[in-house]
Enzyme design. Structure first.
Site, PDB file in Angstrom:
ATOM      1  N   THR A 289       0.814  -1.213   0.000  1.00 57.35           N
ATOM      2  CA  THR A 289       0.000   0.000   0.000  1.00 57.35           C
ATOM      3  C   THR A 289       0.853   1.271   0.000  1.00 57.35           C
ATOM      4  O   THR A 289       0.341   2.362  -0.254  1.00 57.35           O
ATOM      5  CB  THR A 289      -0.884   0.042   1.259  1.00 57.35           C
ATOM      6  OG1 THR A 289      -0.016   0.136   2.407  1.00 57.35           O
ATOM      7  CG2 THR A 289      -1.750  -1.193   1.386  1.00 57.35           C
TER       8      THR A 289
ATOM      9  N   ASP B 184      16.802  -0.210  -1.531  1.00 57.46           N
ATOM     10  CA  ASP B 184      16.227  -0.145  -0.183  1.00 57.46           C
ATOM     11  C   ASP B 184      17.338   0.270   0.793  1.00 57.46           C
ATOM     12  O   ASP B 184      18.276  -0.484   1.055  1.00 57.46           O
ATOM     13  CB  ASP B 184      15.663  -1.524   0.200  1.00 57.46           C
ATOM     14  CG  ASP B 184      14.923  -1.479   1.523  1.00 57.46           C
ATOM     15  OD1 ASP B 184      13.762  -1.893   1.572  1.00 57.46           O
ATOM     16  OD2 ASP B 184      15.526  -1.018   2.529  1.00 57.46           O
TER      17      ASP B 184
HETATM   18  C1  PRP Z   1      12.211   3.482   3.910  1.00 55.74           C
HETATM   19  C2  PRP Z   1      12.930   4.800   4.143  1.00 55.74           C
HETATM   20  C3  PRP Z   1      11.829   5.702   4.572  1.00 55.74           C
HETATM   21  C4  PRP Z   1      10.666   5.216   3.739  1.00 55.74           C
HETATM   22  C5  PRP Z   1      10.496   6.152   2.589  1.00 55.74           C
HETATM   23  O1  PRP Z   1      11.983   2.839   5.118  1.00 55.74           O
HETATM   24  O2  PRP Z   1      13.968   4.689   5.081  1.00 55.74           O
HETATM   25  O3  PRP Z   1      11.539   5.630   5.963  1.00 55.74           O
HETATM   26  O4  PRP Z   1      11.005   3.902   3.279  1.00 55.74           O
HETATM   27  O5  PRP Z   1       9.368   5.843   1.853  1.00 55.74           O
HETATM   28  P1  PRP Z   1       8.130   6.848   1.730  1.00 55.74           P
HETATM   29  O6  PRP Z   1       8.671   8.213   1.491  1.00 55.74           O
HETATM   30  O7  PRP Z   1       7.392   6.299   0.550  1.00 55.74           O
HETATM   31  O8  PRP Z   1       7.321   6.749   2.993  1.00 55.74           O
HETATM   32  P2  PRP Z   1      11.354   1.381   5.213  1.00 55.74           P
HETATM   33  O9  PRP Z   1       9.870   1.463   5.381  1.00 55.74           O
HETATM   34  O10 PRP Z   1      11.849   0.543   4.082  1.00 55.74           O
HETATM   35  O11 PRP Z   1      11.923   0.848   6.600  1.00 55.74           O
HETATM   36  P3  PRP Z   1      13.438   0.544   7.053  1.00 55.74           P
HETATM   37  O12 PRP Z   1      14.098   1.859   7.279  1.00 55.74           O
HETATM   38  O13 PRP Z   1      13.248  -0.231   8.302  1.00 55.74           O
HETATM   39  O14 PRP Z   1      14.097  -0.255   5.969  1.00 55.74           O
HETATM   40  N1  URA Z   2      12.534   3.347   0.626  1.00 51.79           N
HETATM   41  C1  URA Z   2      13.799   2.989   0.253  1.00 51.79           C
HETATM   42  O1  URA Z   2      14.581   2.486   1.069  1.00 51.79           O
HETATM   43  N2  URA Z   2      14.164   3.222  -1.025  1.00 51.79           N
HETATM   44  C2  URA Z   2      13.342   3.773  -1.924  1.00 51.79           C
HETATM   45  O2  URA Z   2      13.750   3.968  -3.091  1.00 51.79           O
HETATM   46  C3  URA Z   2      12.040   4.124  -1.515  1.00 51.79           C
HETATM   47  C4  URA Z   2      11.665   3.897  -0.240  1.00 51.79           C
END
Ligand code: PRP
Ligand code: URA
Length: 211
Positions: free
Chosen positions: A107, A201
């Site tokens: 989502t 990621d």
């Molecule tokens: C990633 C990143 C941000 C988010 C960005 O975290 O570090 O927090 O996604 O995406 P958005 O702008 O679409 O919200 P993630 O949810 O992958 O968690 P992590 O840091 O634990 O890997």
């Molecule tokens: N979160 C990540 O870590 N990478 C992306 O490109 C988008 C969201």
């Protein structure tokens, strides 16, 4: 809302290595730290200071020190943790709070799974750290969380941003005292919500796969 996109060859060079899929986690972590320290220089341009009288070996003079209440640095777990040391290197007297957020990969909506923040953030300058501003959902939720606790001066420091994420913040926070500092503004999001060209990621590249 103010936006600053870094325009510096050293930042672009370090980001290029960070983006490279063959860069190992150890190098990625070291570079993320160096990049944040460079971005922190811009992010802290308006940090509040107060005068202080000191004695040099030659004479008495007036300098400045970071004002009270001390700034608060908030890394968004997980990936924001990779930026914490670089930020506190420049702001050693800052306090640190934590927000844990994860984005649902279907989502693209964020949920908050942890928080350790002071209850009252009124009068505090808050620096939020997250390497990726993709849809902007996580950063918007974080900023709203901080606003709910009284913060009114928030700076988001991100290594990479997408136009979609910046647009969401601009639309949702009109006229607010929010400053966004980016290492680079990339082209777009792909169909899975990843930044293009991006770096993949960020959490996985820093710490390995958590799934
Ligand atoms: C990633 C990143 C941000 C988010 C960005 O975290 O570090 O927090 O996604 O995406 P958005 O702008 O679409 O919200 P993630 O949810 O992958 O968690 P992590 O840091 O634990 O890997
Ligand atoms: N979160 C990540 O870590 N990478 C992306 O490109 C988008 C969201």
């Amino acid at each position: 809302m103010r936006v600053h996109v870094a325009d510096h060859p050293l930042i672009t060079h370090k980001l290029t290595v960070l983006r490279d899929a063959t860069t190992p986690s150890s190098t990625f972590r070291a570079l993320a730290k160096e990049l944040v320290t460079l971005l922190a220089y811009e992010a802290t341009r308006d940090v509040r200071v107060e005068p202080i009288e000191i004695q040099t070996p030659v004479t008495a003079t007036t300098g400045v020190q970071i004002a009270s209440p001390r700034p608060l640095v908030v890394p968004i777990l997980r990936a924001g943790l990779g930026m914490l040391d670089g930020m506190t290197a420049l702001l050693p007297t800052a306090e640190v709070g934590f927000l844990g957020m994860v984005r649902n990969e279907e989502t693209l909506q964020p949920t908050t799974y942890a928080n350790r923040l002071p209850d009252d953030l009124s009068g505090r300058q808050v620096f939020v750290l997250d390497p990726m501003l993709a849809t902007g959902g996580s950063m918007l939720a974080a900023i709203r969380y901080l606003f709910d606790r009284g913060a009114r001066d928030v700076t988001a420091v991100c290594l990479l941003g997408a136009p979609e994420g910046l647009g969401l913040l601009e639309e949702a926070l009109p006229g607010e005292n929010v400053h966004v500092v980016l290492g680079a503004l990339d082209e777009r999001l792909n169909e899975k919500g990843y930044i293009v060209p991006g770096l993949g990621d960020a959490g996985d590249r820093l710490y390995g796969t958590a799934h």
